[in-house]
Design an enzyme around this catalytic site. Sequence first.
Site, mmCIF file in Angstrom:
data_model
loop_
_atom_site.group_PDB
_atom_site.id
_atom_site.type_symbol
_atom_site.label_atom_id
_atom_site.label_comp_id
_atom_site.label_asym_id
_atom_site.label_seq_id
_atom_site.Cartn_x
_atom_site.Cartn_y
_atom_site.Cartn_z
ATOM 1 N N ASP A 1 5.479 -9.261 2.505
ATOM 2 C CA ASP A 1 6.430 -8.201 2.122
ATOM 3 C C ASP A 1 7.808 -8.563 2.679
ATOM 4 O O ASP A 1 7.914 -9.054 3.805
ATOM 5 C CB ASP A 1 5.944 -6.874 2.733
ATOM 6 C CG ASP A 1 6.598 -5.659 2.111
ATOM 7 O OD1 ASP A 1 5.866 -4.815 1.566
ATOM 8 O OD2 ASP A 1 7.841 -5.540 2.184
ATOM 9 N N ASN A 2 8.852 -8.313 1.888
ATOM 10 C CA ASN A 2 10.208 -8.620 2.388
ATOM 11 C C ASN A 2 10.845 -7.453 3.142
ATOM 12 O O ASN A 2 12.007 -7.538 3.547
ATOM 13 C CB ASN A 2 11.114 -9.079 1.239
ATOM 14 C CG ASN A 2 11.402 -7.960 0.248
ATOM 15 O OD1 ASN A 2 10.984 -6.824 0.429
ATOM 16 N ND2 ASN A 2 12.122 -8.292 -0.816
ATOM 17 N N THR B 1 12.000 -2.181 1.215
ATOM 18 C CA THR B 1 11.778 -0.725 1.312
ATOM 19 C C THR B 1 10.542 -0.424 2.156
ATOM 20 O O THR B 1 10.255 0.729 2.430
ATOM 21 C CB THR B 1 11.572 -0.089 -0.084
ATOM 22 O OG1 THR B 1 10.519 -0.794 -0.759
ATOM 23 C CG2 THR B 1 12.833 -0.151 -0.923
ATOM 24 N N ALA C 1 4.545 -5.288 -5.026
ATOM 25 C CA ALA C 1 5.949 -5.498 -4.635
ATOM 26 C C ALA C 1 6.863 -5.228 -5.822
ATOM 27 O O ALA C 1 6.762 -5.891 -6.845
ATOM 28 C CB ALA C 1 6.132 -6.932 -4.144
ATOM 29 N N SER D 1 11.539 0.155 -7.197
ATOM 30 C CA SER D 1 10.968 1.193 -8.052
ATOM 31 C C SER D 1 11.711 2.516 -8.229
ATOM 32 O O SER D 1 11.239 3.309 -9.027
ATOM 33 C CB SER D 1 9.528 1.477 -7.634
ATOM 34 O OG SER D 1 9.433 1.779 -6.299
ATOM 35 N N ASN E 1 13.633 -8.751 -9.463
ATOM 36 C CA ASN E 1 12.650 -8.409 -8.425
ATOM 37 C C ASN E 1 11.253 -8.187 -9.003
ATOM 38 O O ASN E 1 10.257 -8.554 -8.385
ATOM 39 C CB ASN E 1 13.101 -7.150 -7.677
ATOM 40 C CG ASN E 1 12.478 -7.061 -6.310
ATOM 41 O OD1 ASN E 1 12.794 -7.855 -5.439
ATOM 42 N ND2 ASN E 1 11.548 -6.136 -6.137
ATOM 43 N N TYR F 1 13.454 -0.092 -15.040
ATOM 44 C CA TYR F 1 12.276 -0.132 -14.166
ATOM 45 C C TYR F 1 11.002 -0.156 -15.012
ATOM 46 O O TYR F 1 10.136 -1.024 -14.840
ATOM 47 C CB TYR F 1 12.269 1.062 -13.213
ATOM 48 C CG TYR F 1 10.925 1.288 -12.560
ATOM 49 C CD1 TYR F 1 10.424 0.364 -11.642
ATOM 50 C CD2 TYR F 1 10.143 2.406 -12.864
ATOM 51 C CE1 TYR F 1 9.179 0.550 -11.052
ATOM 52 C CE2 TYR F 1 8.908 2.599 -12.272
ATOM 53 C CZ TYR F 1 8.425 1.674 -11.372
ATOM 54 O OH TYR F 1 7.192 1.858 -10.797
ATOM 55 N N ASN G 1 3.723 9.019 -9.299
ATOM 56 C CA ASN G 1 3.777 9.975 -8.186
ATOM 57 C C ASN G 1 2.514 9.977 -7.322
ATOM 58 O O ASN G 1 1.864 11.006 -7.130
ATOM 59 C CB ASN G 1 4.016 11.407 -8.690
ATOM 60 C CG ASN G 1 5.377 11.547 -9.328
ATOM 61 O OD1 ASN G 1 6.293 10.765 -9.024
ATOM 62 N ND2 ASN G 1 5.528 12.507 -10.194
#
Length: 272
Positions: A29-30, A33, A72, A75, A90, A138, A167
């Site tokens: 993971d970068n 977020t 990843a 979003s 991305n 997106y 959600n």
Amino acid sequence: MILVVGGAGYIGSHVVNRLVETEQVVVYDNLSTGCREAVNEQAIFIEGELADEKRLTHVFSLFSIKTVVHLAAASPEVESNENPQLYYENNVTATLVLLKVMREHHVKNIIYSSTVLTYARTNEPLHEQSYIETTNSYARSKYFSEQILQDYTLAYKMNCIVLRYLNGSGSQEGDLVNAFSLALETVAKNEQVFKIYNLGNGQGSLVKEIKETNEEITNNNINLSSSRIEDQPVFIESLKKIQQELGYYAEKNLQHMISNAWNGHQNKNFNF
Ligand SMILES: NC(=O)c1ccc[n+]([C@@H]2O[C@H](COP(=O)([O-])OP(=O)(O)OC[C@H]3O[C@@H](n4cnc5c(N)ncnc54)[C@H](O)[C@@H]3O)[C@@H](O)[C@H]2O)c1
């Protein structure tokens, strides 16, 4: 061994909490977020950018990866039409890098976290064959990635399950994480499948109902404009296919999901 890309994020950290109960897990993971503290201590964590082919290749060389769970992505879709480059680079370009490295290391199994925003809005329950109509970059980036995955699965004899939802809420006890576990069991059978499944609780919730349930559980007042409160549910998914083929059943109601998420929040120093 399972590689979870995006495993330091909201959904990913809950999925990892479940997976470490039975599997060895590497999280890549970068932290754009995501949050390092959210990653379960039993998982190996490697900070890295998905589009960084060299680093990703190193990870695949170090560990014997059998399956990838791909979460990843950039979003927050409300901004995506303002900066499509971010979403396509991305979410689509980086997915291509991941697939290239997977091929080079003969890793054939992948679970992809997609969205119901691929569907056109309708009051009817959405089936996996419902009309596709993406309204922002997106959603298109997720749909394009699905298409790429389908081509790769067929051409390179891979096993891919796409989960479309919206959600997500709650924690690793919840339904959503169960579906990832069921999807992992399915790709492990190596039947060279490309399957798309809707995921949700099969019901819509009115904004008013969500607001009132949140207020009741958290004891906090939530201010929303009156126009939002009257919003009707959209994107209600039919779960028939995932129930029949994977044996997935949504067990939790709105009350449970909100209280579960709220209780989880009390003990954490990160935002999800
Ligand atoms: N949250 C939802 O309700 C929901 C609904 C449908 C689909 N999804 C999808 O599920 C996935 C996870 O969503 P989330 O809500 O947990 O989001 P999130 O932002 O909390 O998690 C995404 C994770 O991916 C990492 N990441 C992003 N781009 C990266 C890159 N290029 N290289 C390496 N790491 C990268 C981030 O740091 C973060 O940890 C996303 O693909 C999202 O599109 C989420």
